[in-house]
Design a protein around this motif. Structure first.
Motif, PDB file in Angstrom:
ATOM      1  N   ILE A 384       0.834  -1.205   0.000  1.00  0.00           N
ATOM      2  CA  ILE A 384       0.000   0.000   0.000  1.00  0.00           C
ATOM      3  C   ILE A 384       0.866   1.251   0.000  1.00  0.00           C
ATOM      4  N   LYS A 385       2.025   1.187   0.635  1.00  0.00           N
ATOM      5  CA  LYS A 385       2.905   2.363   0.697  1.00  0.00           C
ATOM      6  C   LYS A 385       3.408   2.768  -0.680  1.00  0.00           C
ATOM      7  N   THR A 386       3.305   1.864  -1.671  1.00  0.00           N
ATOM      8  CA  THR A 386       3.724   2.214  -3.038  1.00  0.00           C
ATOM      9  C   THR A 386       2.578   2.855  -3.826  1.00  0.00           C
ATOM     10  N   PHE A 387       1.364   2.885  -3.250  1.00  0.00           N
ATOM     11  CA  PHE A 387       0.217   3.457  -3.952  1.00  0.00           C
ATOM     12  C   PHE A 387       0.341   4.974  -4.011  1.00  0.00           C
ATOM     13  N   GLU A 388      -0.383   5.537  -4.952  1.00  0.00           N
ATOM     14  CA  GLU A 388      -0.446   6.995  -5.073  1.00  0.00           C
ATOM     15  C   GLU A 388      -1.734   7.483  -4.428  1.00  0.00           C
ATOM     16  N   THR A 389      -1.651   8.602  -3.719  1.00  0.00           N
ATOM     17  CA  THR A 389      -2.829   9.171  -3.070  1.00  0.00           C
ATOM     18  C   THR A 389      -3.287  10.407  -3.830  1.00  0.00           C
ATOM     19  N   LEU A 390      -4.547  10.381  -4.257  1.00  0.00           N
ATOM     20  CA  LEU A 390      -5.185  11.506  -4.936  1.00  0.00           C
ATOM     21  C   LEU A 390      -6.144  12.165  -3.950  1.00  0.00           C
ATOM     22  N   GLN A 391      -6.341  13.452  -4.086  1.00  0.00           N
ATOM     23  CA  GLN A 391      -7.173  14.145  -3.118  1.00  0.00           C
ATOM     24  C   GLN A 391      -8.018  15.214  -3.788  1.00  0.00           C
ATOM     25  N   SER A 392      -9.257  15.284  -3.364  1.00  0.00           N
ATOM     26  CA  SER A 392     -10.158  16.353  -3.775  1.00  0.00           C
ATOM     27  C   SER A 392     -11.009  16.701  -2.566  1.00  0.00           C
ATOM     28  N   GLY A 393     -10.721  17.827  -1.937  1.00  0.00           N
ATOM     29  CA  GLY A 393     -11.422  18.183  -0.716  1.00  0.00           C
ATOM     30  C   GLY A 393     -11.156  17.164   0.370  1.00  0.00           C
ATOM     31  N   ASP A 394     -12.242  16.637   0.960  1.00  0.00           N
ATOM     32  CA  ASP A 394     -12.063  15.658   2.040  1.00  0.00           C
ATOM     33  C   ASP A 394     -12.092  14.219   1.531  1.00  0.00           C
ATOM     34  N   ILE A 395     -12.014  14.032   0.224  1.00  0.00           N
ATOM     35  CA  ILE A 395     -11.973  12.683  -0.351  1.00  0.00           C
ATOM     36  C   ILE A 395     -10.542  12.342  -0.732  1.00  0.00           C
ATOM     37  N   HIS A 396     -10.032  11.252  -0.173  1.00  0.00           N
ATOM     38  CA  HIS A 396      -8.679  10.788  -0.450  1.00  0.00           C
ATOM     39  C   HIS A 396      -8.779   9.414  -1.113  1.00  0.00           C
ATOM     40  N   VAL A 397      -8.166   9.273  -2.268  1.00  0.00           N
ATOM     41  CA  VAL A 397      -8.213   8.014  -3.015  1.00  0.00           C
ATOM     42  C   VAL A 397      -6.804   7.461  -3.138  1.00  0.00           C
ATOM     43  N   ARG A 398      -6.653   6.215  -2.742  1.00  0.00           N
ATOM     44  CA  ARG A 398      -5.346   5.564  -2.798  1.00  0.00           C
ATOM     45  C   ARG A 398      -5.415   4.470  -3.857  1.00  0.00           C
ATOM     46  N   MET A 399      -4.533   4.558  -4.878  1.00  0.00           N
ATOM     47  CA  MET A 399      -4.556   3.623  -6.000  1.00  0.00           C
ATOM     48  C   MET A 399      -3.134   3.261  -6.402  1.00  0.00           C
ATOM     49  N   GLN A 400      -3.021   2.149  -7.095  1.00  0.00           N
ATOM     50  CA  GLN A 400      -1.749   1.786  -7.707  1.00  0.00           C
ATOM     51  C   GLN A 400      -1.402   2.878  -8.731  1.00  0.00           C
ATOM     52  N   PRO A 401      -0.152   3.346  -8.790  1.00  0.00           N
ATOM     53  CA  PRO A 401       0.179   4.529  -9.603  1.00  0.00           C
ATOM     54  C   PRO A 401      -0.280   4.454 -11.050  1.00  0.00           C
ATOM     55  N   ARG A 402      -0.105   3.311 -11.686  1.00  0.00           N
ATOM     56  CA  ARG A 402      -0.516   3.203 -13.092  1.00  0.00           C
ATOM     57  C   ARG A 402      -2.026   3.395 -13.228  1.00  0.00           C
ATOM     58  N   GLU A 403      -2.786   2.793 -12.319  1.00  0.00           N
ATOM     59  CA  GLU A 403      -4.228   2.952 -12.383  1.00  0.00           C
ATOM     60  C   GLU A 403      -4.635   4.387 -12.063  1.00  0.00           C
ATOM     61  N   ALA A 404      -3.897   5.031 -11.171  1.00  0.00           N
ATOM     62  CA  ALA A 404      -4.189   6.437 -10.866  1.00  0.00           C
ATOM     63  C   ALA A 404      -4.026   7.296 -12.112  1.00  0.00           C
ATOM     64  N   ASP A 405      -2.989   6.986 -12.910  1.00  0.00           N
ATOM     65  CA  ASP A 405      -2.801   7.732 -14.159  1.00  0.00           C
ATOM     66  C   ASP A 405      -3.945   7.499 -15.131  1.00  0.00           C
ATOM     67  N   LEU A 406      -4.466   6.274 -15.153  1.00  0.00           N
ATOM     68  CA  LEU A 406      -5.476   5.913 -16.135  1.00  0.00           C
ATOM     69  C   LEU A 406      -6.855   6.476 -15.814  1.00  0.00           C
ATOM     70  N   TYR A 407      -7.273   6.346 -14.566  1.00  0.00           N
ATOM     71  CA  TYR A 407      -8.642   6.782 -14.275  1.00  0.00           C
ATOM     72  C   TYR A 407      -8.803   7.382 -12.881  1.00  0.00           C
ATOM     73  N   GLY A 408      -7.697   7.806 -12.302  1.00  0.00           N
ATOM     74  CA  GLY A 408      -7.760   8.412 -10.974  1.00  0.00           C
ATOM     75  C   GLY A 408      -8.628   9.663 -10.937  1.00  0.00           C
ATOM     76  N   ASP A 409      -8.469  10.534 -11.933  1.00  0.00           N
ATOM     77  CA  ASP A 409      -9.280  11.754 -11.972  1.00  0.00           C
ATOM     78  C   ASP A 409     -10.765  11.421 -12.108  1.00  0.00           C
ATOM     79  N   ALA A 410     -11.072  10.396 -12.901  1.00  0.00           N
ATOM     80  CA  ALA A 410     -12.470   9.994 -13.061  1.00  0.00           C
ATOM     81  C   ALA A 410     -13.043   9.482 -11.737  1.00  0.00           C
ATOM     82  N   VAL A 411     -12.221   8.777 -10.958  1.00  0.00           N
ATOM     83  CA  VAL A 411     -12.672   8.304  -9.645  1.00  0.00           C
ATOM     84  C   VAL A 411     -12.995   9.491  -8.743  1.00  0.00           C
TER      85      VAL A 411
END
Length: 877
Positions: A384-411
């Motif tokens: 999990i420590k290798t995952f990327e964390t995306l944030q929008s306000g009080d929502i924090h999304v933790r994803m595998q970096p490649r998946e974050a690039d692919l659809y993290g913004d959509a999430v």
């Protein structure tokens, strides 16, 4: 910490060979032992007491009497028995272990500690005298409680006993108990299977089998516990097991019934009163909760297991804050009680208190290396420590970096919309961050969610402000729609927040499925022919509709995956009924009442009336919906062909032209025979009966395939559009629609279908490429940029071509610097990429640097070097 290996090695070196002298038991002792095993405790106690009083020189009589007295909670009598017996048999480790339990339950805490020290002293002295089967098992259990290395205990005690005497049951029992305590259920199951080959008459083996299978095979667990109670109807651990299962199913009356059975046998049983405290807490009765907890601790005031059990059951009801408070109580009594420390770690992680949760889990794993669940969790943490964390306000999304690039913004966008819509609808404003973790590996999702691999069928789980979910990467060729999954789970965030995690499971799931369907008709569960049968029953089967008052139990140990899905659908129907009949405000009143601490029954009574009334009204409502579904169709299964050949089905349909099962089966066989026109006739008959649903492999998909085979593209298209309107994961239909719309250059439709594809499977190029093509054709560079970036993250064959296309889109969108960066990246991969060189020259000239030398004709068109074409980004050979 005592060196177990050294102790045993010394003992065995003195012995040379471990020889276990099995005591010859009299027939009377065996008979009395059988009475005890079968639950005839008073008879067994009477015989054993008489033998002990008669002064029979056999330690086993005293031990049996102690066990019978402890089982019935006769702690004062057990103390007298122990004090008399230990003076006669001072070297018995087995007897001393029972003595420690006896002293504790008489609340002689200091004396029990002295007895523990004396046990160790006896263990160290003249070790040759104690190398017997019984005493080695007792030593193993002693070291287990001290927190010694479980693997060493298995190897140096239990395994050695079993190797020397494969028919000695107690070694198997002790091994299974240790494995279950450490979460190694596979070893436990294997051990219990071996134990039952030795002796299947002991209820402990069946009970331990139930514990071993509890988390993986509910049916086998239930069968095992029933077998245990057949062997001994008064087997207290099995009755406690059933009480816990009833609490899990919200069958609280049944739980009380089982606990009353336990208390009738053992009026002071700590676990029974602890579970009564749980029930009081769930009922909102703080005074009773306190009273029952005190009864649970009345005989042993420092019994950490009481608070651990109360907290664990509350956490299983998603009351993580209350559960954590009880674990802290347990740890305060015994700081080395690792099971409570690990439960607290899990509670903290589910509450979003990650720093303390991971730290505590690591400390438990370090202290208890054989704890499988703790080991799994801390190993996962490294990933999990290798995952990327995306944030929008009080929502924090933790994803595998490649998946974050692919659809993290959509999430983030999807969760943002869910927050806006659902929080407003239910008058909720979360006051702490919401964490969403998306796992590309199903095993990792299961470990984070349940502690162990497994959990197949679960797409996501919400603990309150923490959501865990499977990514499309973990789900095979036809993954679920991740947008519908996250919408569903975020709805749980809202309703759990509103109720402070105090709501029955069916209501929580029902609202989430209902809100899925409200947001998008293709999301969530909807009526199907199979659901219709489950609601109405058939001539051969009864209705499988569960009353709302019992509906939470339908989610636990369902007979099949279909029954689990039906539980979700039925729950959503109950919510739909509540809103249609009583209005959303009444539903919110129920949620507010639950949050205020009212029981489910009282919350419903205060808003809409008794649950019994809801049960009967809902049954009529659900059956009306089922009857209204394709009401013109013949749903009878009577006279269906047994052999099922094509001719037999043709004959049946000729006699029953509106029978759903007949038309469907005949159409399927006609398709298999490639008689497409005839299949279409039958499938269109089904369509006229309004029976089409979005089920996989159902009549709609069959008809689309038949139209395709006959070349009727327009009709195929219309059916495919119906499929995607009713099914959230219709990836094959979307792929075919994109293919059709690309040919016709219907770019808006291509873009719409591509976005639907990305809501299902964003890890494949199709959706991104189609969306980019449509955006380019429509002259919408802003819409082209995200899919091109995603394609670059998918390890493309032609990165130069993609970087060039992205540079063009960025340039058109006015993002000049970023465009220049990507055109340079294209040239880095393909230095003589003619169109990229031309684009760079234009950019440089626009920057006012036109005096820089332009690339030479030779460098742009060298015949020796492959050129990447601007049209499609492929390298020309």
């Amino acid at each position: 910490m005592f060196d177990v290996r050294s102790f045993v090695a010394v003992s065995l070196s003195w012995c040379g060979v471990v020889v276990f002298a099995a005591a010859v038991q009299s027939a009377d002792l065996q008979t009395t032992e059988s009475l005890f095993r079968s639950g005839k405790y008073e008879e067994a106690e009477s015989i054993a007491a008489a033998e002990v009083d008669a002064g029979i020189w056999n330690e086993r009589w005293a031990r049996l009497l102690l066990r019978v007295q402890l089982t019935q909670g006769k702690y004062a009598e057990a103390l007298t028995t122990y004090e008399n017996a230990i003076t006669r048999y001072p070297s018995s480790l087995t007897l001393r272990l029972l003595g420690i339990e006896t002293l504790r339950h008489n609340d002689f805490i200091e004396r029990s500690e002295d007895e523990i020290a004396r046990f160790f002293s006896v263990l160290q002295s003249t070790t040759l005298r104690y190398v017997s089967r019984d005493n080695l098992v007792a030593a193993g259990r002693y070291f287990t409680e001290r927190g010694e290395d479980a693997r060493k205990i298995l190897e140096m005690f239990y395994d050695r006993i079993r190797d020397s005497d494969p028919d000695y049951l107690e070694a198997y029992i002790a091994t299974a108990e240790l494995a279950i305590e450490k979460g190694d259920y596979q070893v436990a199951a294997e051990t219990v299977t071996a134990a039952e080959r030795v002796d299947a008459t002991d209820p402990r083996t069946a009970y331990l089998a139930a514990k071993a299978y509890e988390s993986s095979d509910a049916k086998k667990a239930n069968e095992s516990i029933e077998r245990a109670l057949e062997l001994n109807p008064n087997h207290i651990p099995s009755l406690i097991f059933q009480a816990e299962a009833a609490i899990d199913r919200e069958q609280y009356d049944r739980a009380i019934e089982r606990l009353d059975q336990v208390i009738a046998i053992h009026p002071k049983h700590p676990e029974a009163w602890a579970l009564r405290a749980v029930l009081a807490h769930l009922d909102g009765d703080a005074e009773k909760e306190k009273e029952y907890r005190e009864k649970a601790l009345s005989t042993w005031s420092k019994n950490s297991k009481v608070d651990y059990l109360i907290g664990k059951k509350l956490s299983e009801k998603y009351r993580f804050a209350e559960g954590a408070a009880y674990q802290r109580r347990a740890i305060a009594m015994n700081p080395d009680y690792h099971v409570a420390r690990f439960q607290l770690a899990q509670d903290q992680l589910r509450l979003g208190d990650e720093a303390d949760g991971w730290k505590l889990a690591q400390s438990v794993s370090d202290a208890d290396p054989y704890n499988v669940v703790a080991h799994n969790l801390v190993t996962l943490y490294d990933r999990i420590k290798t995952f990327e964390t995306l944030q929008s306000g009080d929502i924090h999304v933790r994803m595998q970096p490649r998946e974050a690039d692919l659809y993290g913004d959509a999430v983030l966008n999807l969760l943002g919309r869910a927050r806006e819509v659902l929080c407003a609808k239910y008058d909720v404003e979360p006051d702490a961050p919401i964490l969403v973790e998306i796992f590309p590996d199903q095993k990792d999702f299961a470990i984070r969610t349940f502690g162990l691999p497994g959990g197949a069928g679960y797409l996501g789980v919400c603990f309150g402000r923490v959501i865990t979910a499977n990514s499309p990467a973990s789900q095979g060729e036809r993954p679920a729609n991740w947008q519908s999954v996250l919408w569903h789970e975020f709805c749980h965030v809202v309703t759990l927040e509103k109720t402070k995690n105090r709501m029955p499971r069916w209501l929580s799931e029902g609202i989430s499925v209902y809100e899925e369907r409200t947001q998008n008709p293709s999301w969530g569960e909807s009526m199907t022919p199979r659901y219709r049968e489950m609601i109405l029953g058939t001539t051969e089967t009864q209705s499988e509709l569960t009353p709302p008052s019992q509906l939470s139990g339908a989610f636990l140990a369902p007979p099949s995956p279909m029954h689990l899905q039906f539980a979700y659908y039925e729950s959503s129907l109950v919510v739909q009924f509540l809103i249609e009949k009583h209005g959303l405000e009444k539903l919110k009143q129920i949620l507010d009442s639950l949050g205020a601490g009212l029981s489910t029954e009282d919350a419903f009574i205060g808003a809409i009336g008794p649950m019994e009334k809801l049960d009967s009204e809902f049954e009529r409502y659900a059956k009306k919906i089922a009857n209204d579904f394709a009401s013109e169709a013949d749903w009878s299964r009577d006279e269906l062909p047994e052999k099922g050949g094509l001719d037999a089905w043709q004959e049946f349909v000729d006699k029953h032209p509106q029978n759903y099962w007949g038309l469907r089966s005949l159409a399927s066989r006609l398709l298999q025979s490639k008689r497409y026109e005839e299949a279409i006739e039958r499938l269109e008959a089904l369509q006229e009966l309004s029976v089409f649903t979005g089920e996989h492999g159902g009549p709609m998909e069959m008809l689309a395939m038949a139209y395709r085979q006959t070349g009727d593209v327009e009709k195929e298209k219309q059916i495919l559009l119906k499929i995607i309107g009713q099914t959230s994961d219709a990836l094959p239909a979307l792929e075919r629609l994109i293919e059709m719309e690309l040919r016709q250059e219907n770019w808006e439709n291509v873009a719409s279908h591509a976005e639907d594809v990305l809501a299902i499977q964003p890890l494949l190029p199709l959706g991104h490429e189609s969306l980019a093509k449509a955006a380019s054709a429509m002259g919408a560079p802003h819409r082209e940029i995200p899919p091109l970036k995603a394609l670059l993250a998918l390890d493309p064959i032609d990165p130069a071509g993609l970087n060039y296309r992205l540079a063009k889109s960025l340039d058109s969108a006015g993002e000049k610097e970023l465009a220049k960066r990507h055109v340079l990246m294209a040239l880095e991969d393909a230095p003589r990429f003619r169109d990229a060189l031309g684009l760079l020259r234009e950019m440089v000239q626009e920057d006012g640097a036109g005096d820089e030398p332009a690339p030479s004709q030779e460098s742009r068109e060298s015949p020796d070097t492959p050129l990447s074409t601007a049209k499609n980004g492929e390298v020309a050979e």
